[in-house]
Design a protein around this motif. Structure first.
Motif, PDB file in Angstrom:
ATOM      1  N   PRO A 146       0.866  -1.190   0.021  1.00  0.00           N
ATOM      2  CA  PRO A 146      -0.073  -0.092  -0.116  1.00  0.00           C
ATOM      3  C   PRO A 146       0.983   1.205   0.016  1.00  0.00           C
ATOM      4  CG  PRO A 146       0.198  -0.918   2.268  1.00  0.00           C
ATOM      5  CD  PRO A 146       0.923  -1.947   1.114  1.00  0.00           C
ATOM      6  N   PRO A 147       0.132   2.352  -0.380  1.00  0.00           N
ATOM      7  CA  PRO A 147       1.187   3.591  -0.437  1.00  0.00           C
ATOM      8  C   PRO A 147       1.156   4.308   1.044  1.00  0.00           C
ATOM      9  CG  PRO A 147      -1.165   4.066  -1.055  1.00  0.00           C
ATOM     10  CD  PRO A 147      -1.041   2.700  -0.840  1.00  0.00           C
ATOM     11  N   ILE A 148       1.956   3.680   1.933  1.00  0.00           N
ATOM     12  CA  ILE A 148       2.297   4.131   3.190  1.00  0.00           C
ATOM     13  C   ILE A 148       3.519   4.809   3.118  1.00  0.00           C
ATOM     14  CG2 ILE A 148       2.470   3.644   5.509  1.00  0.00           C
ATOM     15  CD1 ILE A 148       1.142   0.929   5.239  1.00  0.00           C
ATOM     16  N   LYS A 149       3.609   6.233   3.477  1.00  0.00           N
ATOM     17  CA  LYS A 149       4.799   6.995   3.435  1.00  0.00           C
ATOM     18  C   LYS A 149       5.917   6.391   4.453  1.00  0.00           C
ATOM     19  CE  LYS A 149       6.453  11.927   3.799  1.00  0.00           C
ATOM     20  NZ  LYS A 149       6.066  13.212   4.269  1.00  0.00           N
ATOM     21  N   GLY A 150       7.002   5.916   3.968  1.00  0.00           N
ATOM     22  CA  GLY A 150       7.983   5.593   4.793  1.00  0.00           C
ATOM     23  C   GLY A 150       8.070   4.136   4.804  1.00  0.00           C
TER      24      GLY A 150
END
Length: 479
Positions: A146-150
């Motif tokens: 998923p596009p999770i920052k970090g």
């Protein structure tokens, strides 16, 4: 052209092995290519290790109710090295079924290297170029991130790395409320980890929501914490991670921060479709994987795509089904179209939640008021009562007397789908199941009860009652 083989199969997972083995058993010359472990995702980091872990977790959970049925158990002590060994012993025991040597004995020529399609009928593997009139792509899938920052800056687990853990997580944070996320959340909690599961949408979204609610309640009772929100950012925190979650809804806090020792990403799968040369020869690839027709043919009709690499349902039994279909088509020339009307699946939480065919929601969306639902509860089933495990129920979804689907939640729910699969495909009927003689006491009696209930208004309707009354009067006169 002079072909080196009759068929080339790329991928040694459930789909590819079934297709290759089936073609080889008909004495076709088969090239089977697999660069990684034979057996694919299911054997090595999917179905087999997850169910082995679930079995260990169930063993621990049984001892957490110390006095039951008049029997006292001691508190469980989890030896994680033993759990790890059990998982890998299960893999090792099943591995010979999928091994290179077994498929070579069947007649396949097995290549353990990466494949590159270089033409419409040619595949390069290592230093060799193979050719065949038929090619089968069965390259599987990988965890979707998923596009999770970090996320790329912290250590995280997927199903491909989870089962190699040599120590038990102190606090496992799970992102994703699908089958993998739910199964692993409960299993690790039962084995002694604190567990928090984060999901912005519906848990087990494909399943009956009433039944999912029963599973969630059971898991919450065991200590799994659910957070309804979207994981937005993650960062390292000491030896673990800190996950930031944007909460659903407008009430209360807008966000929450969770600190855990380990992070498991369980947000679905994506197809391994690119990088094999398919695009260069004109095979169409969509957002969900390789585009296929009902016969699993790609845009180049002599090339098939089966299993997780194509756009469609991703289940091991689906892969095996498609592999069998393609093998029949290639060997005997029989066009074999997939039929998902009786597609079954099961999530192996405790209680299990299982489905075949349409859910009630799907059936009502398609058929409207023509749908009826029969519900039978396990607290009326005498085997469940004797076992002291009455959680759950069966929903039979009908249009008239025709079964559209069955949803079951409860102990061993997945084992009870078969008769309804037969009913949906027309190989049986609710009348036949309702009149069957079933061993007593068994949980499967609930299937007979639901099927009989579908016929009850007809069997005990106005005309049968009048006929019974007429016969009774005749017998009295003749006596």
């Amino acid at each position: 052209m002079n072909f080196t083989h009759d068929v080339i199969v790329i991928g040694g997972g459930a789909a590819g092995l079934t297709a290759a083995g089936g073609c080889a058993l008909f004495d076709l010359k088969v090239a089977l290519i697999e660069a990684r472990e034979m057996g694919g995702e299911c054997l090595n980091d999917g179905c087999v290790p997850s169910k082995a872990l679930i079995a260990a977790a169930k063993r621990a959970q049984e001892a957490r109710t110390p006095l039951r049925h008049g029997v006292m158990l001691t508190k469980p002590r989890v030896d994680w090295r033993g759990v790890h060994a059990h998982i890998h012993d299960a893999i090792a025991a099943i591995a010979p079924h999928d091994s290179q040597s077994r498929f070579e004995e069947m007649g396949c020529e097995v290549f353990r290297d990466w494949a590159k399609i270089t033409g419409k009928h040619t595949v390069k593997v290592g230093k060799r170029t193979l050719s065949a009139p038929r090619i089968v792509i069965a390259t599987g899938s990988r965890p979707a991130l998923p596009p999770i920052k970090g996320l790329g800056d912290v250590p995280y687990l997927t199903n491909e790395t989870l089962f190699d853990l040599t120590e038990r997580p102190e606090h496992l944070v799970v992102v994703g409320g699908g089958a993998i996320g739910m199964e692993m959340a409960q299993a690790f909690r039962r084995l002694g980890s604190a567990v928090t599961l984060v999901e912005p949408g519906a848990l087990l979204a494909r399943d009956d929501p009433d039944h999912v609610a029963i599973v969630r309640q059971a898991m919450e009772g065991e200590g799994v914490r659910f957070i309804e929100g979207k994981a937005s950012r993650v960062e390292a925190r000491g030896d673990g991670v800190r996950l930031h979650v944007a909460l659903n809804g407008a009430t209360g806090a807008n966000s929450e921060t969770i600190e855990g020792s380990h992070l498991l990403i369980a947000t679905g799968r994506e197809a391994n479709a690119k990088g094999f040369g398919l695009e260069e020869i004109g095979v169409e690839i969509g957002a969900g994987g390789i585009v296929v027709d009902r016969r699993r043919r790609t845009s180049l009709k002599h090339i098939y795509a089966i299993g997780d690499c194509r756009d469609g349902p991703r289940l091991t039994h689906v892969s095996g089904y498609e592999g069998s279909n393609v093998a029949l088509e290639i060997t005997l020339g029989l066009p074999t179209k997939v039929n998902w009307s009786a597609l079954p699946w099961c999530t192996y939480t405790d209680p299990e939640v299982a489905q075949v065919g349409m859910t009630e929601k799907d059936a009502r969306a398609k058929h409207g008021d023509g749908v009826s639902v029969v519900v039978e509860r396990f607290d009326d089933n005498e085997r469940a009562i004797a076992d002291g495990d009455t959680i759950g129920q069966l929903k039979l979804v009908l249009k008239g007397k025709t079964v559209l689907g069955a949803s079951i939640v409860g102990k061993n729910a997945g084992e009870m789908l078969l008769p309804f699969s037969q009913s949906i495909t027309g190989k049986s009927s609710t009348f036949a199941l309702g009149s069957a003689v079933i061993a007593y006491p068994t949980r499967s009696e609930i299937s007979k009860a639901a099927s009989f209930a579908a016929w009850e208004p007809t069997v005990f309707g106005e005309w049968p009652k009048k006929w019974a009354g007429t016969l009774a009067k005749l017998r009295r006169r003749m006596a």
